[in-house]
Design an enzyme around this catalytic site. Structure first.
Site, PDB file in Angstrom:
ATOM      1  N   SER A  42      68.372 -52.029  -7.929  1.00 34.79           N
ATOM      2  CA  SER A  42      69.704 -52.499  -7.560  1.00 34.79           C
ATOM      3  C   SER A  42      70.772 -51.442  -7.293  1.00 34.79           C
ATOM      4  CB  SER A  42      70.233 -53.452  -8.631  1.00 34.79           C
ATOM      5  OG  SER A  42      69.720 -54.723  -8.397  1.00 34.79           O
ATOM      6  N   SER A  93      71.095 -55.541  -6.192  1.00 36.05           N
ATOM      7  CA  SER A  93      72.231 -56.400  -6.480  1.00 36.05           C
ATOM      8  C   SER A  93      73.586 -55.688  -6.447  1.00 36.05           C
ATOM      9  CB  SER A  93      72.037 -57.049  -7.840  1.00 36.05           C
ATOM     10  OG  SER A  93      71.969 -56.071  -8.849  1.00 36.05           O
ATOM     11  N   LYS A 150      80.845 -52.217 -10.640  1.00 40.39           N
ATOM     12  CA  LYS A 150      80.050 -53.439 -10.461  1.00 40.39           C
ATOM     13  C   LYS A 150      80.406 -54.452 -11.540  1.00 40.39           C
ATOM     14  CE  LYS A 150      75.223 -54.977 -10.075  1.00 40.39           C
ATOM     15  NZ  LYS A 150      73.811 -54.570 -10.257  1.00 40.39           N
TER      16      LYS A 150
HETATM   17  N1  GLN Z   1      65.945 -57.007  -6.713  1.00 37.51           N
HETATM   18  C1  GLN Z   1      65.421 -56.955  -8.032  1.00 37.51           C
HETATM   19  C2  GLN Z   1      65.558 -58.307  -8.697  1.00 37.51           C
HETATM   20  O1  GLN Z   1      65.930 -59.202  -8.058  1.00 37.51           O
HETATM   21  C3  GLN Z   1      66.092 -55.873  -8.813  1.00 37.51           C
HETATM   22  C4  GLN Z   1      67.439 -56.245  -9.260  1.00 37.51           C
HETATM   23  C5  GLN Z   1      68.054 -55.189 -10.116  1.00 37.51           C
HETATM   24  O2  GLN Z   1      67.654 -54.025 -10.073  1.00 37.51           O
HETATM   25  N2  GLN Z   1      69.031 -55.576 -10.910  1.00 37.51           N
HETATM   26  O3  GLN Z   1      65.280 -58.455  -9.846  1.00 37.51           O
END
Ligand code: GLN
Length: 491
Positions: A180, A156, A81
């Site tokens: 994420s 993400s 990632k």
């Molecule tokens: N979807 C969550 C956010 O927008 C979690 C994102 C993440 O775990 N990096 O913050």
């Protein structure tokens, strides 16, 4: 369909170590597969073919010379990632502000993978600074869900999940702050593990919300997930929040019996708002668990309903502070039309950050500001403790928790972009584990009638990844989910 790309990480490693396949062959096969299907998924922001083939050739030389010390991941190419730094490889975090950032060092996770003989395919797409649940917040392009190219892969870590699901990589690294890794793993039908906070070093993981961030593996099997965790876990002097507790043996006991384990079903996870097809699969899985000799116990996590509210105060607050470093002075984008230092900061940040990141910085700055700090940040921190205590109490009664990973099936690209609150609710079942610091794992448990993946989630007490993986492995074998071919592989 390319047979080598369908091998597990365990099997790829075995073949390379036993010289049935060269590391170059393995790498070339994955590069071909990426060439063939990444135009559909758009999982990768950058493929590092040249460096990969160079490293693979070097590894093959060492294998041929007989001098190689075999690693856990010898010859296995992984997708990373783009929130995790690799020395000399452009790391953007899905943001324009880091468009040309070349990190001068390796993340500890990368060093550890390298030390075990892993290779790197490239960097995968993600929501900008990992803020999002669909990969649509990437400043570059959205990634598609391999099972439905018009649907999101989750986020993400959407690029990592899509790459693993589409056989473009046998495994990947993702990062989590509120879901994420697990949520995209669920949407793409792969396994995703968010380890205990502090189990894996965050050194070289670009910070979003430092009290919640954790990096972890995605793979197609639980076994492979355990193998990746084995390579990653353990103390690190360069991350003071990394636990000094040594890593456990995650593979040794993975086959052991799960009979007699007490598995908790939090009442709050099975209420309204859960998609009926997901609920149906979960009910089936519960029967399988009972068949394996597990005792299912109803438990309660009464503060669950506050989790999203707490998360969306704590995470933006920490993000607003962490993202202050992107000011155009030391690295990243710098606006070319400024008059003085103040306007340089202002234009650099206005041009470099996307809408969601700006929204988080504004919310975060607000909840930390004097006069509001007590009402928002401090209050949220207190309720966070209550939520964590819910878990500690539940784990006095049960060994692990069972439930859904996501409330819904993968949604369409564009479906939730105009309604941030709807998007935020994607994390209702995942964010609580980040707030409490406990590990959670997303496991594929079937497909919907539309052919979309369905996932269940297991959570364990702090540092109980070995038990978590053991139950996940037993359930995976028991469910034996049959994976249909991907739509673009059916010709
Ligand atoms: N979807 C969550 C956010 O927008 C979690 C994102 C993440 O775990 N990096 O913050």
């Amino acid at each position: 369909m390319n047979e080598i790309c369908q091998l597990t990480i365990h099997e790829l490693r075995r073949r390379v170590v036993e010289k049935e396949l060269s590391a170059c062959e393995v790498s070339r096969n994955f590069l071909d597969r990426i060439e063939e299907v990444d135009q559909h998924t758009r999982a990768f922001l950058a493929v590092e073919a040249e460096q990969l083939l160079k490293d693979a050739a070097q590894l093959d030389k060492e294998i041929a010379s007989g001098r190689l010390k075999e690693g856990l991941l010898t010859g296995v190419p992984l997708a990373i990632k783009d929130t995790i730094v690799i020395q000399g490889v452009r790391t953007t975090c899905g943001s324009r502000i880091l468009e040309n950032y070349l990190p001068p060092y390796d993340a500890t996770a990368i060093q550890r993978l390298k030390a075990q003989g892993a290779l790197f395919l490239g960097k995968t797409n993600c929501d900008e600074f990992a803020m999002g649940s669909s990969t649509e917040n990437s400043a570059y392009f959205p990634t598609s869900n391999p099972w439905d190219l018009e649907a999101v892969p989750g986020g993400s870590s959407g690029g990592s999940a899509a790459a693993v699901a589409a056989w473009e990589a046998p495994g990947a690294l993702g990062s989590e702050t509120g879901g994420s890794i697990r949520q995209p793993a669920a949407f793409c039908g792969v396994v995703g593990l968010k380890p205990t906070y502090g189990r894996v070093s965050r050194f070289g993981l670009v910070a979003f919300a430092s009290s919640l961030d954790q990096l972890g593996p995605l793979a197609r099997t639980v076994d492979d997930t355990a193998l990746l965790l084995q390579a990653l876990a353990g103390p690190d002097d360069r991350d003071s929040t990394c636990s000094v507790q040594p890593a456990d043996d995650y593979l040794g006991g993975i086959d052991e019996d799960v009979k007699g384990l007490r598995v908790g079903l939090p009442t709050e996870w099975f209420g309204s708002g859960l998609d009926s097809q997901i609920e149906e699969r979960l009910r089936e899985a519960i029967q399988r668990l009972e068949g394996l000799g597990c005792e299912m116990v109803e438990v309660s996590l009464p503060h669950t309903e506050y989790a999203i509210a707490i998360y969306y105060i704590v995470a933006p607050a920490e993000a607003s502070s962490n993202l202050a470093r992107y000011d155009g002075v030391r690295y990243g984008h710098r606006s070319s039309h400024h008059e003085d230092l103040d306007t340089m900061f202002k234009y650099t940040r206005s041009e470099g950050f996307g809408a969601e990141v700006k929204r988080r910085i504004m919310v975060g700055t607000y909840v930390l500001s004097s006069g509001y700090y007590d009402a928002y940040f401090l209050k949220a921190s207190k309720v966070r403790t209550l939520l964590k205590n819910d878990y500690l109490r539940a784990f006095e009664q049960v060994d692990l928790l069972f439930g859904p990973t996501t409330p819904s099936l993968p949604f369409k690209i564009g479906e939730k972009t105009s309604d941030p609150l709807q998007m935020y609710l994607s994390d209702v079942y995942t964010a609580p584990a980040n707030l409490a610091g406990i590990p959670g794992l997303a496991l594929p448990c079937g497909y919907s009638k539309e052919g979309l993946p369905i996932s269940l989630q297991l959570q364990a007490p702090h540092f109980e990844e070995a038990k978590l993986l053991r139950l996940a492995h037993a359930l995976e074998q028991e469910l034996a989910v049959e994976r249909p071919p991907l739509p673009f592989d059916v010709s």
